[in-house]
Structures are given as structure tokens and as C-alpha cells.
Write a protein that holds these residues in place. Structure first.
Motif, short mmCIF file in Angstrom:
data_model
loop_
_atom_site.label_atom_id
_atom_site.label_comp_id
_atom_site.label_asym_id
_atom_site.label_seq_id
_atom_site.Cartn_x
_atom_site.Cartn_y
_atom_site.Cartn_z
N LEU B 260 0.83 -1.20 0.00
CA LEU B 260 0.00 0.00 0.00
C LEU B 260 0.87 1.25 0.00
O LEU B 260 0.58 2.22 -0.70
CB LEU B 260 -0.92 0.02 1.22
CG LEU B 260 -2.04 -1.00 1.24
CD1 LEU B 260 -2.88 -0.83 2.48
CD2 LEU B 260 -2.91 -0.89 0.00
N SER B 261 1.94 1.23 0.78
CA SER B 261 2.73 2.45 0.87
C SER B 261 3.60 2.64 -0.37
O SER B 261 4.03 3.74 -0.67
CB SER B 261 3.57 2.45 2.13
OG SER B 261 4.81 1.85 1.89
N ALA B 262 3.88 1.56 -1.09
CA ALA B 262 4.70 1.69 -2.31
C ALA B 262 3.91 2.27 -3.46
O ALA B 262 4.47 2.77 -4.42
CB ALA B 262 5.26 0.34 -2.71
N THR B 263 2.58 2.22 -3.38
CA THR B 263 1.77 2.71 -4.47
C THR B 263 1.76 4.24 -4.45
O THR B 263 1.38 4.84 -3.46
CB THR B 263 0.33 2.21 -4.33
OG1 THR B 263 0.39 0.81 -4.13
CG2 THR B 263 -0.50 2.52 -5.55
N PRO B 264 2.19 4.86 -5.55
CA PRO B 264 2.21 6.31 -5.55
C PRO B 264 0.80 6.89 -5.53
O PRO B 264 -0.09 6.37 -6.20
CB PRO B 264 2.90 6.66 -6.88
CG PRO B 264 3.32 5.39 -7.49
CD PRO B 264 2.63 4.28 -6.80
N THR B 265 0.59 7.93 -4.75
CA THR B 265 -0.72 8.58 -4.74
C THR B 265 -0.61 9.90 -5.49
O THR B 265 0.47 10.45 -5.66
CB THR B 265 -1.19 8.90 -3.32
OG1 THR B 265 -0.20 9.71 -2.71
CG2 THR B 265 -1.39 7.66 -2.50
N ILE B 266 -1.76 10.40 -5.92
CA ILE B 266 -1.72 11.59 -6.75
C ILE B 266 -1.82 12.87 -5.95
O ILE B 266 -2.05 13.93 -6.51
CB ILE B 266 -2.83 11.58 -7.82
CG1 ILE B 266 -4.18 11.39 -7.16
CG2 ILE B 266 -2.58 10.53 -8.84
CD1 ILE B 266 -5.31 11.73 -8.07
N ASN B 267 -1.63 12.80 -4.66
CA ASN B 267 -1.65 14.03 -3.88
C ASN B 267 -0.21 14.44 -3.53
O ASN B 267 0.40 13.85 -2.65
CB ASN B 267 -2.47 13.80 -2.61
CG ASN B 267 -2.63 15.07 -1.82
OD1 ASN B 267 -2.14 16.12 -2.24
ND2 ASN B 267 -3.28 14.98 -0.69
N PRO B 268 0.34 15.45 -4.24
CA PRO B 268 1.74 15.79 -4.03
C PRO B 268 2.01 16.27 -2.60
O PRO B 268 3.12 16.14 -2.10
CB PRO B 268 2.02 16.90 -5.01
CG PRO B 268 0.84 17.02 -5.88
CD PRO B 268 -0.30 16.35 -5.20
N ALA B 269 0.98 16.81 -1.93
CA ALA B 269 1.18 17.30 -0.57
C ALA B 269 1.44 16.14 0.38
O ALA B 269 2.09 16.29 1.40
CB ALA B 269 -0.03 18.09 -0.12
N ALA B 270 0.89 14.99 0.02
CA ALA B 270 0.98 13.86 0.94
C ALA B 270 2.11 12.91 0.54
O ALA B 270 1.98 11.71 0.66
CB ALA B 270 -0.34 13.10 0.97
N ARG B 271 3.23 13.45 0.05
CA ARG B 271 4.36 12.58 -0.24
C ARG B 271 4.79 11.95 1.06
O ARG B 271 5.35 12.58 1.94
CB ARG B 271 5.54 13.38 -0.81
CG ARG B 271 5.34 13.76 -2.25
CD ARG B 271 6.57 14.38 -2.84
NE ARG B 271 6.22 14.99 -4.12
CZ ARG B 271 7.08 15.55 -4.94
NH1 ARG B 271 8.34 15.62 -4.62
NH2 ARG B 271 6.67 16.07 -6.06
#
Lengths: 329, 326
Positions: B260-271
Motif C-alpha cells: 500500500l505504501s509503495a503505491t504512488p498517490t496523486i496528492n503531491p502534498a501527501a508525499r
């Protein structure tokens, strides 16, 4: 100050049986040292082709024209093949999508790394071997001495991609172009490779151009993003603002069609297809699929200012519009 | 509660492989004691890295292959059971009709020599006694349902884009009116804007006909959107299985958490800080002793290196780990 890479008005046409096909249409690309630029777009949006043109790797039937194509204050359009050969591979490195097929299966990975070192650095045999081991260590390959004698088929996809990165880094390039470097890899390996690329980029203060179609990868790695559609650059923004307030309707639609952003069971999809060679709209290429389009969009299309992300659109989406739409929904 | 359509008990598949001349044969445990239930109208997602046995499971459910051990029940009937030396077990035709499959790559899964019409009518030709006109009518209806135009009936696959081809593949799978659809990475070869269109067709069809989906994917954002239950696999075993919401909110197996944590999310603020796994999937020919995940696991203790963790079922969650995340 001059940018490391400065491309203005780049167009690339392919001579095909059906006539000229414009793969890249008046694109500007700039990238500076220490910066990560992401180029996003669907297949056929010309993102790889533009970079291949810079490297001089396009086939004979491609016609490249540009107002300016400058790398490190050298005009890449005018230089001879021999001079270009001195720049590409040494100062500009490129990593491709399929790590398994971009390594030569007939030679050991050690031989292939040493080959780069021989060509660009002119070290002697023992030095080359030492440097190759160092490079493999740098990219995190365990037991590098023994790995030098491995053939590509003996390594996994992630390992092959590490070898590719080691090869590219051998000559300390100023610009690294990564063309979908993680598309063929699993998510856990993708995270490893992205972390590696970013840490090396920071350490060596390289310019990194990341070509991808994965919005998640963009959001997590890039500083600046440029969105391409059917060969045109439709928008360019800093990464935070792009995801917050996309100005081009295409970017907006693309972002809202991501499952991650959807709230309902149904995804807001973009109807229709990317235009092909024979059904290119006259002015705005996105007009047939755009919900904001009017008859004006079939006549002309205006490029907006920096404030509006240089959106190639007559009716760019503004922040207030998005807020209103959000309130309504 | 809706009806259970698929029930897999202890489903196992081993392959024997030759390591070389004069060497002992090796066994690849592609699938090891997999148990799950799937209800009508629900979606079960199977996630994991390449080589974890997702596709073997898909082939098993679609009855392309027989298991080495265990059984697969479809609608209460045994659909698949072990046979000697991997021979194909031929299930009743009714069962075979009720499970259909859509493959990952629509460029390879459609016969380039057949027109759309022929492709769509082939299942009817083989499985029913319909007349030509009837078949054509049904095919056209199906084409309309997935968003293809009637003039596409006489076209060859190369004349279509990837998204349209995937629609043809879905129409072909749906034409026999199956109860279960196995979707083996149906959108991973498609562009973003097309992906949403195809996913929407799938959700619509499911609501309309109460289909059960076995959805195999490595894209967790798609899984989160579509699935009711998620099954996480690692080297042929289920490490964790739970309803989507609780799995994404509170992963308990360290591998699930890492995935789950390896999957990139599309919220740049939540890097976020990633749990980066070191190392790679071990070879299935030579899996590590004890828990297969122990060499890459941050929580691993001594027992993990010697014993394989048993699968525990608690509430709605299946978990195989000695040191789960609390």
C-alpha cells in the motif's frame, strides 16, 4: 541565466504511406540542473519522440524542425553526427522502458558497463573494472563483483533496470532522460527504483526528465509537470498547483477520471478517442472531447499566460470555476 | 446475504520443472492452499507482485487448468478437481459456460484473422444451437451494450484501438451470459482516459446482471475503487484477505502495508514516507524457509525464519503472519 536544456517550437513529422504525420507539434521543453521535469501524456502524445529527437535516435523518415534546440549552450540541430555522439551517452543519458530488452542479451552486464566507460572516459582496464564495481554498488546491486559476469537473462527486471541506471551514470551525465523507467516493474520494485533515481539526481545535481503516464509517479517525484495531448503541449505547471488547479480541460478531465479521485461508483470518463492521423481537428485538438468547447475552438486556439499554466485553450479552467463546480457537486 | 457462486477449498497447483540434464526435477508451488468464497454481484480483487500466483489462480477459476490438490465449486457443483499428472479435467458444459475470462492484452487475445462478428459469435456457435440470424442479433446487442457501433461488426481487430478491443473482449466474455467473469488485469494495457470508460462498463454490467468478478490487478487505486474484497498474495499463498475498506484502512500483514505504501498517490502534498522493501520476490523454485516473506520483512522474528505461519481467520479477515501490525 541559460537553461541546461532549452527546446523551442519543436515539430516532428513522419513520412508515412498516408502522408505526413505530425507526431510532435510545436513543443517547448526546458529543464535545468537539479530539476525534475515530468512529461505526462497518453500513448501517441509524442512524449518519447521528442526526447528521441534530442538524442538523434529517430529513424530516417522523421523530419525534425525547431526554432531552437540547445543543450549546455550547444546547438543540437547544427552539430555533426560525430559531435553529437560525444554529447549523447556522455552528457545526456537515457533509460528506456523495457530493461530486459534494452540490454544486449549476448554480453555480460559487466562488459556492457565497461564498454560505456571505455568509450566516454578512456580509463585503463583495471580502472574500468573498479569503476564498474563502484557503479553497481551505487545503484544497490548486492555482490557486484559476481554480478559483473551475469548475463541480462540471469537478472530480474528490477536488477536490469539498476544495471541500465549504472550504465547511464557511468559518465556522470548532466541530463538524464528516463522514458517510463518503472512501467514494466512491480510496485514495490518501482518504489525502489524511483527512490534510487531521485537520490542520485539530488546527489549529482542532475537534470531529470521523467516520461510517464502514471499520475501517481508524477505527483510523488516531479517538480514541474508538462502535459501533452496528441503531440501538443497543453499545459505546464508546478506539480502541486497542477494537481490542485489544472487549467486545461484535458488535464482536469484526466485527473478526475482517476479511480483515486472518484467518490461515486461511476468514474467520470472522457468520451471519445485521441485523434489519429486522419481525423485531426482543425484548431484545438481536444475540442471534440471537451465539455467547454464552443464553435470558436474549431477555428483557433489561444495559448494562455504563465499564470494559467500556459494552457493551450480558449477557455482555461480557473480556480473559482473549479470551486463552484465542487460546491455544486 | 446473496448466494455463494464460487467456493475454493485448499486450491493448490504445483508445476514440475526440469532444472537440467541429469538433475533432480524441481517443484514450483505456484498456488498453495488457497481458500476463498465469492458471492454473486461482488468483486474479489487479487493483488500481488508478478510471480505471486495471481494468473495461475485466474486459470484455475476459468477451468483452463486443473488443481493439484483441493477443489473448486461453482454454484455448489464441483467444477474442477485434481487429475493425475495435470491432465485436463473436463467440467460440465454448464459450468464452463458460467465462467468467462478477459485477458490483459487486447492486442494478443483477439484472433487477427477473424472479424468482430466472428469473434463474438464463436462462443455461441460452440455452446448453443442458435441459428445464424439469432447469433448475429445477440452479437449486435452485446456490441451496443459495450459501446461499439453496428458497423464495427465487419471489422478486423487491427482496425480498433486498445480500448475498443478490450470492449470486444468483454463482449465476447459476456455473450454466453456467464455468472462469473475473471478479469486478468483488464485495464493495465489501456490509456488513462480509456481506462475509466472500460471500468465504467464493467461496473454497469455487474449491476445489471449480478455478475461476480474475480479481478486480478496490480493497480491498487483501481482495486480500491472497484473491489468489495481484496486478497493479497505472496509466492502462491494468501497473506491477507479482507473487505476492501478495512484492508486499505488497516493493513495487518507487513507485506500488505508495504504494498500500500509503495503505491504512488496523486496528492503531491501527501508525499509520505514509504516503507521500501529491500530485495525482490524470491524464486518460487527455492522459496525461503519459514514464512516466504521473512527475508524482506521488517517485523520478522526467529519463528518466521523456521515455521510457516498458519492462516488465521478472525471476523472478516484472513491473515497469515506471526507478527502482524496492530
Amino acid at each position: 541565466m541559460k537553461k541546461l536544456l532549452d527546446i523551442k517550437n519543436l515539430s516532428i513529422d513522419f513520412q508515412t504511406a498516408g502522408g505526413l504525420f505530425r507526431a510532435v507539434d510545436q513543443i517547448d521543453i526546458t529543464c535545468d540542473s537539479g530539476e525534475v521535469l515530468a512529461i505526462v501524456g497518453e500513448s501517441g502524445s509524442g512524449k518519447s519522440v521528442a526526447m528521441l529527437a534530442l538524442m538523434g535516435l529517430l529513424p530516417w523518415n522523421a523530419k525534425v524542425s525547431a526554432e531552437l534546440m540547445q543543450f549546455d549552450s550547444k546547438n543540437m540541430l547544427a552539430i555533426s553526427k560525430k559531435e553529437r555522439r560525444k554529447i549523447i551517452g556522455k552528457h545526456i543519458g537515457m533509460i528506456f522502458q523495457e530493461p530486459m530488452s534494452s540490454l544486449n542479451p549476448c554480453f555480460t552486464v559487466g562488459f556492457q558497463i565497461v564498454e560505456t566507460l571505455k568509450l566516454h572516459l578512456g580509463l585503463n582496464r583495471a580502472q574500468r573494472r573498479k569503476k564498474a564495481i563502484e557503479l553497481l554498488e551505487l545503484v544497490g546491486i548486492p555482490a557486484p563483483e559476481t554480478r559483473l559476469n551475469a548475463f541480462p537473462h540471469q537478472l530480474s527486471g528490477g536488477m536490469c533496470q539498476r544495471v541500465m541506471i549504472a550504465m547511464v551514470l557511468a559518465s556522470n551525465p548532466k541530463l538524464l532522460i528516463a522514458d517510463e523507467p518503472t512501467t514494466a516493474l512491480d510496485v514495490t520494485i518501482q518504489a525502489q527504483i524511483l527512490n534510487l533515481l531521485l537520490s542520485l539526481q539530488k546527489e549529482k545535481n542532475m537534470a531529470l526528465i521523467l516520461i510517464t503516464h502514471d499520475m501517481g509517479v508524477v505527483a510523488e517525484t516531479a517538480d514541474r509537470v508538462q502535459v501533452q495531448y496528441a503531440g501538443q503541449k497543453v499545459e505546464e505547471q508546478k506539480v502541486e498547483s497542477l494537481f490542485q488547479t489544472p487549467h486545461h480541460p484535458y488535464t482536469l478531465a484526466l485527473l478526475s477520471s482517476l479511480p483515486e479521485r472518484a467518490d461515486g461508483r461511476k468514474l467520470p470518463s472522457i468520451a471519445g478517442l485521441v485523434p489519429g492521423q486522419f481525423d485531426r481537428p482543425p484548431a484545438c485538438l481536444f475540442a471534440p472531447r471537451c465539455s467547454f468547447a464552443t464553435s470558436l475552438c474549431n477555428k483557433e486556439v489561444k495559448k494562455q499566460s504563465n499564470l494559467l499554466g500556459q494552457a493551450l485553450c480558449n477557455f482555461p479552467v480557473t480556480y473559482t470555476q473549479q470551486k463552484n463546480a465542487g460546491a455544486k457537486a | 446475504m446473496s448466494k455463494t457462486i464460487i467456493e475454493a477449498k485448499d486450491l493448490t497447483r504445483h508445476y514440475t520443472v526440469k532444472k537440467g540434464f541429469l538433475q533432480k526435477k524441481g517443484i514450483v508451488k505456484a498456488l498453495e492452499s488457497v481458500c476463498f468464497k465469492l458471492q454473486a454481484g461482488k468483486t474479489l480483487a487479487v493483488v500481488g507482485e508478478s510471480g505471486c500466483g495471481k494468473s495461475t489462480l485466474a486459470r484455475m477459476v476459468a477451468m483452463i487448468e486443473a488443481p493439484t490438490r483441493g477443489s473448486l465449486e461453482i454454484d455448489g457443483q464441483i467444477a474442477s478437481k485434481p487429475t493425475s499428472q495435470g491432465q485436463r479435467f473436463l467440467p460440465a458444459i454448464e459450468n464452463r459456460k458460467s465462467v468467462q475470462i478477459v485477458f490483459q492484452n487486447p492486442y494478443a487475445s483477439l484472433n487477427p484473422r477473424h472479424k468482430t462478428g466472428t469473434i463474438l459469435e464463436e462462443p455461441l456457435l460452440l455452446n448453443t444451437k442458435m441459428q445464424h440470424a439469432q447469433r448475429r442479433k445477440l452479437a449486435e446487442k452485446m456490441m451496443e451494450r459495450v459501446g461499439l457501433r453496428p458497423e464495427h461488426y465487419d471489422r478486423y481487430p487491427h482496425m480498433f484501438s486498445g480500448g475498443q478491443r478490450q470492449r470486444i473482449a468483454i463482449a465476447r466474455a459476456m455473450i454466453l451470459n456467464p455468472r462469473v467473469l475473471v478479469l486478468d488485469e483488464p485495464v493495465s494495457a489501456l490509456d488513462l482516459s480509456i481506462q475509466a470508460q472500460v471500468l465504467n462498463i464493467l461496473t454497469d454490467l455487474q449491476e445489471e446482471r449480478g455478475l461476480a468478478y474475480v479481478f486480478i490487478s496490480h493497480d491498487l487505486s483501481v482495486v480500491k475503487h472497484l473491489a468489495d474484497d481484496v486478497m493479497v498474495m505472496y509466492l502462491g499463498k494468501i497473506v491477507e484477505a479482507a473487505p476492501t475498506k478495512s484492508l486499505f484502512e488497516k493493513p495487518r500483514h507487513p507485506y500488505t502495508a508495504a504494498l500500500l505504501s509503495a503505491t504512488p498517490t496523486i496528492n503531491p502534498a501527501a508525499r509520505k514516507k514509504r516503507i521500501t522493501l529491500t530485495g525482490e520476490l524470491p524464486s518460487p523454485l527455492n522459496p525461503p524457509k519459514g514464512c516466504a516473506f521473512n527475508p524482506r520483512c521488517a517485523n520478522a522474528s526467529n519463528i518466521c525464519r523456521t515455521n510457516a505461519p498458519p492462516t488465521e481467520v478472525a471476523a472478516d479477515r484472513q491473515l497469515a503472519c506471526f507478527n502482524p501490525i496492530v
